[in-house]
Design a protein around this motif. Structure first.
Motif, PDB file in Angstrom:
ATOM      1  N   ALA A  86     -20.702  -5.681 -17.088  1.00 15.44           N
ATOM      2  CA  ALA A  86     -19.888  -6.551 -16.245  1.00 15.44           C
ATOM      3  C   ALA A  86     -19.743  -5.977 -14.839  1.00 15.44           C
ATOM      4  CB  ALA A  86     -18.512  -6.754 -16.878  1.00 15.44           C
ATOM      5  N   CYS A  87     -19.541  -4.669 -14.728  1.00 11.85           N
ATOM      6  CA  CYS A  87     -19.352  -4.056 -13.416  1.00 11.85           C
ATOM      7  C   CYS A  87     -20.659  -4.019 -12.620  1.00 11.85           C
ATOM      8  CB  CYS A  87     -18.782  -2.640 -13.570  1.00 11.85           C
ATOM      9  SG  CYS A  87     -17.072  -2.612 -14.138  1.00 11.85           S
ATOM     10  N   GLU A  88     -21.757  -3.766 -13.296  1.00 16.07           N
ATOM     11  CA  GLU A  88     -23.047  -3.749 -12.591  1.00 16.07           C
ATOM     12  C   GLU A  88     -23.397  -5.136 -12.066  1.00 16.07           C
ATOM     13  OE1 GLU A  88     -25.868  -2.104 -15.320  1.00 16.07           O
ATOM     14  OE2 GLU A  88     -25.481  -0.028 -14.681  1.00 16.07           O
ATOM     15  N   GLU A  89     -23.147  -6.154 -12.872  1.00 14.56           N
ATOM     16  CA  GLU A  89     -23.445  -7.520 -12.431  1.00 14.56           C
ATOM     17  C   GLU A  89     -22.594  -7.910 -11.233  1.00 14.56           C
ATOM     18  OE1 GLU A  89     -22.906  -9.987 -15.851  1.00 14.56           O
ATOM     19  OE2 GLU A  89     -24.881  -9.495 -16.703  1.00 14.56           O
ATOM     20  N   ALA A  90     -21.373  -7.373 -11.152  1.00 14.87           N
ATOM     21  CA  ALA A  90     -20.471  -7.697 -10.042  1.00 14.87           C
ATOM     22  C   ALA A  90     -20.605  -6.707  -8.884  1.00 14.87           C
ATOM     23  CB  ALA A  90     -19.034  -7.713 -10.539  1.00 14.87           C
ATOM     24  N   ASP A  91     -21.432  -5.675  -9.075  1.00 20.74           N
ATOM     25  CA  ASP A  91     -21.656  -4.657  -8.048  1.00 20.74           C
ATOM     26  C   ASP A  91     -20.364  -3.932  -7.665  1.00 20.74           C
ATOM     27  OD1 ASP A  91     -23.254  -3.130  -6.363  1.00 20.74           O
ATOM     28  OD2 ASP A  91     -22.964  -4.472  -4.647  1.00 20.74           O
ATOM     29  N   VAL A  92     -19.619  -3.515  -8.692  1.00 21.30           N
ATOM     30  CA  VAL A  92     -18.438  -2.669  -8.469  1.00 21.30           C
ATOM     31  C   VAL A  92     -18.583  -1.424  -9.334  1.00 21.30           C
ATOM     32  CG1 VAL A  92     -16.935  -4.642  -7.971  1.00 21.30           C
ATOM     33  CG2 VAL A  92     -17.027  -3.717 -10.292  1.00 21.30           C
ATOM     34  N   ASP A  93     -17.912  -0.353  -8.943  1.00 23.68           N
ATOM     35  CA  ASP A  93     -17.960   0.890  -9.711  1.00 23.68           C
ATOM     36  C   ASP A  93     -17.272   0.711 -11.062  1.00 23.68           C
ATOM     37  OD1 ASP A  93     -19.242   2.165  -7.628  1.00 23.68           O
ATOM     38  OD2 ASP A  93     -17.375   2.976  -6.774  1.00 23.68           O
ATOM     39  N   VAL A  94     -17.824   1.356 -12.076  1.00 22.78           N
ATOM     40  CA  VAL A  94     -17.185   1.302 -13.399  1.00 22.78           C
ATOM     41  C   VAL A  94     -15.878   2.089 -13.361  1.00 22.78           C
ATOM     42  CG1 VAL A  94     -19.355   1.034 -14.648  1.00 22.78           C
ATOM     43  CG2 VAL A  94     -18.447   3.330 -14.246  1.00 22.78           C
ATOM     44  N   PRO A  95     -14.898   1.679 -14.146  1.00 20.77           N
ATOM     45  CA  PRO A  95     -13.603   2.388 -14.148  1.00 20.77           C
ATOM     46  C   PRO A  95     -13.613   3.597 -15.070  1.00 20.77           C
ATOM     47  CG  PRO A  95     -13.478   0.481 -15.582  1.00 20.77           C
ATOM     48  CD  PRO A  95     -14.845   0.440 -14.964  1.00 20.77           C
ATOM     49  N   HIS A  96     -12.694   4.530 -14.807  1.00 16.72           N
ATOM     50  CA  HIS A  96     -12.370   5.540 -15.797  1.00 16.72           C
ATOM     51  C   HIS A  96     -11.703   4.821 -16.976  1.00 16.72           C
ATOM     52  CE1 HIS A  96     -13.356   8.440 -12.785  1.00 16.72           C
ATOM     53  NE2 HIS A  96     -12.310   8.157 -12.025  1.00 16.72           N
ATOM     54  N   ILE A  97     -11.922   5.318 -18.174  1.00 17.43           N
ATOM     55  CA  ILE A  97     -11.407   4.662 -19.374  1.00 17.43           C
ATOM     56  C   ILE A  97     -10.271   5.479 -19.973  1.00 17.43           C
ATOM     57  CG2 ILE A  97     -11.957   3.797 -21.673  1.00 17.43           C
ATOM     58  CD1 ILE A  97     -13.300   2.256 -19.405  1.00 17.43           C
TER      59      ILE A  97
END
Length: 465
Positions: free
Chosen positions: A291-302
């Protein structure tokens, strides 16, 4: 003909299992001689096997580490223990031996955190996630924690008023999170969780109260599913909705860098329990990354908040069958030497099932029975086992004592039952034993609390004053 209780279990389940095995016809739990425990301390008896707490923490850390490596995930993972599952010092002391973080849910939780800081169990690197609906005392305690220098304290905003209340008390800039009010499963009596802010309202809330607010820094979006992390269309649908909110918020708020996927893992409630933890973690991490790659945003810490998973499988309760009552031609009631309402309140309040097995006499023939507690309440009974829909135990024999154990009872039961307080029909709280192992694996036991006496109860009621 296979008529022994051990035959029944062997033909119904895969047995022995990792934590359960037999020594002749006596049950062992993590190689603990349970009958020996009863012979030493008596019954009724509650116990906590402390090493299981650390074991489950490190299992979960391993699953997330494997999933992040597999998916080339660039964020970090933070394991939080939510104290509401069990607030006892022995639980938190064991848990915090494993470099974890903490989630609070009410004002007094913060006082416990401060005690842990004093003892060195919590450091300034420990993240304190403050959840729940907050009013005066909770707000004051959170503010005191932050004002005293614990900068990794993150209050999670539950409603529109809380941010202003916090800012009135906290000196300087501080971090916050926002909780999503997730939609409940269709079987629930209501549609949306009473906690948090609705999906559609989070970005407008950010724009109105946070975006131009120089006193706060939004760091976390908190996503909680009441039924826990399960492989259902409902869970995956809610996770994807949450990710859409995270992405929309992240595009407007660069400081947002963490996603808290609250809602715990299930724990074993039957000998037939099956759950692929690693698969679930893999899929969660994969879905977030996609989801984050498709939206071009950094992945969050979990972040995760595991309460029952942390402590539940460490606990157990042992009772003796005192007597058998034949009430009609079909129903035999085995009466235990305690009360389910007192010691296992979830078993009658929400029909929760625990693993129930006899401690001894596995080579005796068995019978179908019902289990009754000592109170005069019609709800004080336990009547069915997962996957069996009935209770089978070695046949009652007044000359051969029978002991039974309920396992994986370590979460919530003491707090719901009211530890140290009054119980229905004044049935006393049983003795509680802590079980640990040293660095050589040698078992050690100690009494945490004795069984309540009449004097204890009368003092609470005012008769001792």
């Amino acid at each position: 003909m296979n008529t022994k209780y051990s035959d029944l279990i062997n033909q119904t389940f895969y047995f022995p299992q990792e934590e359960f095995k037999l020594n002749k016809d006596n049950l062992q739990f993590h190689n603990i001689d349970l009958l020996g425990l009863v012979e030493k301390y008596g019954s009724p008896l509650k116990f906590t096997y402390l090493p299981k707490i650390s074991e489950n923490i490190n299992r979960a850390k391993g699953w997330f580490r494997n999933a992040m490596e597999k998916n080339h995930y660039k964020g970090n993972y933070y394991y939080c223990y939510c104290t509401k599952s069990s607030h006892f010092k022995y639980v938190l002391d064991e848990a915090f031996n494993n470099n974890i973080h903490v989630e609070t849910s009410s004002a007094f939780d913060v006082n416990i955190v401060e005690k842990l800081i004093e003892s060195g169990k919590i450091t300034k690197d420990t993240h304190v996630i403050c959840n729940g609906f907050k009013r005066a005392q909770y707000i004051d305690n959170i503010a005191r924690l932050i004002n005293n220098g614990h900068e990794n304290t993150v209050p999670i905003i539950d409603n529109y008023e809380e941010l202003e209340l916090l800012q009135e008390k906290i000196e300087g800039k501080f971090k916050i999170g926002i909780r999503i009010a997730s939609e409940e499963e269709p079987k629930f009596e209501f549609y949306t969780s009473r906690l948090g802010i609705g999906y559609k309202n989070i970005v407008p809330f950010f724009r109105k109260q946070i975006e131009s607010n120089e006193g706060v820094e939004l760091k976390m979006l908190h996503f909680f599913i009441n039924t826990g992390i399960r492989d259902t269309s409902y869970y995956w649908n809610e996770l994807l909705k949450c990710l859409k909110v995270y992405i929309s918020l992240k595009k407007e708020c660069p400081s947002l860098d963490s996603l808290n996927i609250g809602g715990g893992f299930p724990i074993k409630n039957s000998l037939a329990f099956e759950y692929d933890y690693q698969y679930m973690v893999d899929e969660i991490i994969n879905q977030i990354k996609i989801a984050c790659e498709e939206a071009d945003v950094d992945v969050p810490h979990i972040y995760t908040e595991f309460g029952s998973f942390t402590v539940g499988e460490s606990g157990g309760a042992i009772y003796q069958i005192l007597y058998q009552k034949q009430q009609n031609d079909r129903e035999k009631w085995n009466m235990i030497d305690s009360s389910f309402i007192t010691t296992l309140p979830d078993s009658w309040a929400i029909n929760k099932k625990f693993i129930m097995l006899p401690i001894n006499r596995w080579n005796d023939s068995y019978e179908r029975i019902l289990l009754g507690g000592l109170t005069c309440d019609s709800d004080d009974y336990y009547n069915s086992e997962q996957n069996l829909n009935a209770i089978y135990l070695p046949k009652y024999n007044k000359d051969k004592p029978l002991y039974i154990g309920f396992f994986n009872t370590g979460a919530y039961q003491e707090s719901i039952g009211g530890f140290g307080g009054l119980h229905h029909c004044l049935i006393p709280q049983p003795k509680h034993i802590l079980i640990d192992r040293d660095e050589n694996g040698i078992l050690a036991t100690e009494i945490f609390s004795e069984q309540q006496t009449a004097e204890d109860v009368l003092d609470i009621l005012g008769y001792g004053k």
